[in-house]
Design a protein around this motif. Structure first.
Motif, PDB file in Angstrom:
ATOM      1  N   GLY A  35      34.539 -42.350   3.290  1.00 25.09           N
ATOM      2  CA  GLY A  35      33.769 -42.592   4.406  1.00 25.09           C
ATOM      3  C   GLY A  35      33.516 -41.256   5.190  1.00 25.09           C
ATOM      4  O   GLY A  35      33.396 -40.181   4.639  1.00 25.09           O
ATOM      5  N   SER A  36      33.803 -41.364   6.515  1.00 26.87           N
ATOM      6  CA  SER A  36      33.897 -40.020   7.534  1.00 26.87           C
ATOM      7  C   SER A  36      35.276 -39.472   7.314  1.00 26.87           C
ATOM      8  O   SER A  36      36.313 -40.173   7.676  1.00 26.87           O
ATOM      9  N   TRP A  37      35.314 -38.286   6.678  1.00 28.61           N
ATOM     10  CA  TRP A  37      36.608 -37.542   6.941  1.00 28.61           C
ATOM     11  C   TRP A  37      37.151 -37.057   7.943  1.00 28.61           C
ATOM     12  O   TRP A  37      38.405 -36.859   7.964  1.00 28.61           O
ATOM     13  N   ARG A  38      36.364 -37.164   8.850  1.00 28.93           N
ATOM     14  CA  ARG A  38      37.126 -36.729  10.137  1.00 28.93           C
ATOM     15  C   ARG A  38      37.963 -37.973  10.818  1.00 28.93           C
ATOM     16  O   ARG A  38      38.779 -37.810  11.372  1.00 28.93           O
ATOM     17  N   GLN A  47      48.854 -37.168   9.244  1.00 25.77           N
ATOM     18  CA  GLN A  47      48.853 -36.124  10.377  1.00 25.77           C
ATOM     19  C   GLN A  47      48.262 -34.793   9.509  1.00 25.77           C
ATOM     20  O   GLN A  47      48.896 -33.767   9.531  1.00 25.77           O
ATOM     21  N   ARG A  48      47.158 -34.955   9.192  1.00 25.39           N
ATOM     22  CA  ARG A  48      46.096 -34.114   8.476  1.00 25.39           C
ATOM     23  C   ARG A  48      44.798 -33.789   9.237  1.00 25.39           C
ATOM     24  O   ARG A  48      44.431 -34.963   9.720  1.00 25.39           O
ATOM     25  N   CYS A  49      44.088 -32.638   9.310  1.00 20.25           N
ATOM     26  CA  CYS A  49      42.872 -32.896   9.463  1.00 20.25           C
ATOM     27  C   CYS A  49      42.038 -33.324   8.513  1.00 20.25           C
ATOM     28  O   CYS A  49      42.220 -33.140   7.334  1.00 20.25           O
ATOM     29  N   GLY A  50      40.714 -33.704   8.832  1.00 25.22           N
ATOM     30  CA  GLY A  50      39.900 -34.616   7.463  1.00 25.22           C
ATOM     31  C   GLY A  50      39.553 -33.456   6.627  1.00 25.22           C
ATOM     32  O   GLY A  50      39.217 -33.816   5.510  1.00 25.22           O
ATOM     33  N   ARG A  56      42.023 -31.954  -0.334  1.00 25.28           N
ATOM     34  CA  ARG A  56      43.039 -32.419  -1.300  1.00 25.28           C
ATOM     35  C   ARG A  56      42.507 -33.326  -2.412  1.00 25.28           C
ATOM     36  O   ARG A  56      42.924 -33.391  -3.382  1.00 25.28           O
ATOM     37  N   TRP A  57      41.407 -34.203  -1.854  1.00 23.29           N
ATOM     38  CA  TRP A  57      40.845 -35.152  -2.627  1.00 23.29           C
ATOM     39  C   TRP A  57      39.947 -34.477  -3.571  1.00 23.29           C
ATOM     40  O   TRP A  57      40.056 -34.961  -5.043  1.00 23.29           O
ATOM     41  N   THR A  58      39.051 -33.796  -3.388  1.00 23.43           N
ATOM     42  CA  THR A  58      38.228 -33.063  -4.367  1.00 23.43           C
ATOM     43  C   THR A  58      38.782 -32.285  -5.465  1.00 23.43           C
ATOM     44  O   THR A  58      38.258 -32.081  -6.374  1.00 23.43           O
ATOM     45  N   ASN A  59      39.954 -31.539  -4.881  1.00 17.50           N
ATOM     46  CA  ASN A  59      40.609 -30.682  -5.856  1.00 17.50           C
ATOM     47  C   ASN A  59      41.778 -30.873  -6.638  1.00 17.50           C
ATOM     48  O   ASN A  59      41.887 -30.332  -7.317  1.00 17.50           O
ATOM     49  N   TYR A  60      42.399 -32.053  -6.274  1.00 17.96           N
ATOM     50  CA  TYR A  60      43.579 -32.612  -6.734  1.00 17.96           C
ATOM     51  C   TYR A  60      43.714 -33.965  -7.138  1.00 17.96           C
ATOM     52  O   TYR A  60      43.836 -34.386  -8.157  1.00 17.96           O
ATOM     53  N   LEU A  61      43.272 -34.705  -5.834  1.00 14.46           N
ATOM     54  CA  LEU A  61      43.623 -36.376  -6.385  1.00 14.46           C
ATOM     55  C   LEU A  61      42.562 -36.968  -6.787  1.00 14.46           C
ATOM     56  O   LEU A  61      42.901 -38.192  -7.703  1.00 14.46           O
TER      57      LEU A  61
END
Length: 331
Positions: A35-38, A47-50, A56-61
DNA sequence: AATTAAAGCAACCGCCACTGA
DNA sequence: GTCAGTGGCGGTTGCTTTAAT
């Protein structure tokens, strides 16, 4: 990892992700989508920014990511596309299934760029270095290469100019975003006005392939172990006055974006890469450019899992070349 | 074994394009 | 037409790992 943070990170974590954070992000996206990454970090309890979550999702997970060593085919594809597209890593990544642009970029910067430099190829321009050009026995070959380069460059520049004109019109017609067709890729490329690039690298890579075929020292650990009869060829050629329907017949069954070529007669510049043994053609990559308007298409790089009858496929191609002997391939 | 240098790569930032108000 | 919000891209950083001395 310097610089100022992208957002207010007074309460946000930075740096390497922990397994627990990965688990939270993965679980959230699998259940809700991103959805909205923000808004995602708060919803997922991170505790991370969007932006960090998206990266992390697109490059690793992402579950469809292929990790590990790059194959010889993948290396060749990266080099060929880099010669055409430059540092358009996301565009290059669309041609390498399951590889991220970040991974390709890193691999280029840490491996391929250095290797090309050692081979006497400028990794930025893809032109031979001065030393390579002045080699004692390379004059005739270089002259032929320059001819092909000129054809490619001419076609590409014409296409860029044409596509810049059409870009506004296309934008209104292709509002829905999907995997870019080669023509769309060129369109995007044209809007950024990339500097001219050439394809000398293909011939140098061919030389490397020849060395690998002969050599058995195993000194180059980046190359997969070949079978006893592995051969690897790359070439650039021009087919004159060919009916594009002839090519459609060959490539059509592989879902190629051949429609871009239409049905009329035209000159077609052809770059191909193949890897074969006595029994099988393991990999064939074709890149075609129509002279005049420079429309590009390719077969995406077909490997053994996709080609049901590789030898016939390759035979069709060589037969087509034979029918147009004026500039037939150097096999 | 300890130290240093080089390589590899995950993660960051700034910029830009797109979209909707 | 303008502006703010958002996502994506490319360049870069700096931590970790590996190789060399």
């Amino acid at each position: 990892m310097g610089g100022s943070p992208c957002c207010d990170t007074t309460a946000l974590k930075r740096g390497p992700w922990t397994p627990e954070e990965d688990r939270k992000l993965l679980a959230y996206i699998q259940e809700h989508g991103h959805g909205s990454w923000r808004c995602l970090p708060e919803n997922a309890g991170l505790q991370r920014c969007g932006k960090s979550c998206r990266l992390r999702w697109t490059n690793y997970l992402r579950p469809d990511i292929k990790r590990g060593k790059f194959s010889l085919q993948e290396e060749q594809t990266i080099i060929q596309l880099h010669a055409l597209l430059g540092n358009r890593w996301s565009a290059i990544a669309t041609h390498l299934r399951n590889r991220t642009d970040n991974e390709i970029k890193n691999y280029w910067n840490t491996h391929l760029k250095k290797r090309l430099a050692r081979m006497g190829i400028d990794p930025v321009t893809h032109k031979p270095s001065h030393a390579a050009l002045s080699s004692p026995n390379g004059d005739s070959k270089n002259a032929a290469n320059l001819s092909h380069m000129a054809q490619w460059e001419s076609a590409r520049l014409e296409a860029e100019a044409r596509l810049v004109k059409e870009s506004k019109h296309r934008q209104t017609q292709h509002a829905s975003a999907s995997a870019p067709a080669p023509a769309q890729l060129l369109n995007k490329m044209a809007t950024r006005l990339t500097p001219p690039r050439c394809l000398d690298v293909l011939n140098s890579w061919e030389n490397l392939g020849s060395k690998l075929k002969i050599g058995s020292s195993g000194s180059n650990r980046d190359i997969p172990s070949p079978t006893s009869t592995l051969s690897f060829l790359e070439n650039v050629s021009t087919i004159s006055r060919v009916e594009s329907s002839e090519i459609t017949g060959i490539l059509g069954t592989f879902g190629t974006e051949i429609d871009a070529f239409g049905t009329q007669q035209c000159d077609i510049n052809m770059t191909w890469t193949m890897e074969s043994t006595d029994e099988n053609v393991n990999f064939v990559h074709l890149l075609l450019s129509r002279s005049g308007d420079g429309i590009l298409t390719d077969n995406g790089g077909r490997d053994g899992e996709e080609l049901e009858d590789n030898k016939n496929y390759w035979n069709d191609i060589t037969n087509l070349m034979t029918c147009h002997p004026s500039r037939s391939p150097k096999l």
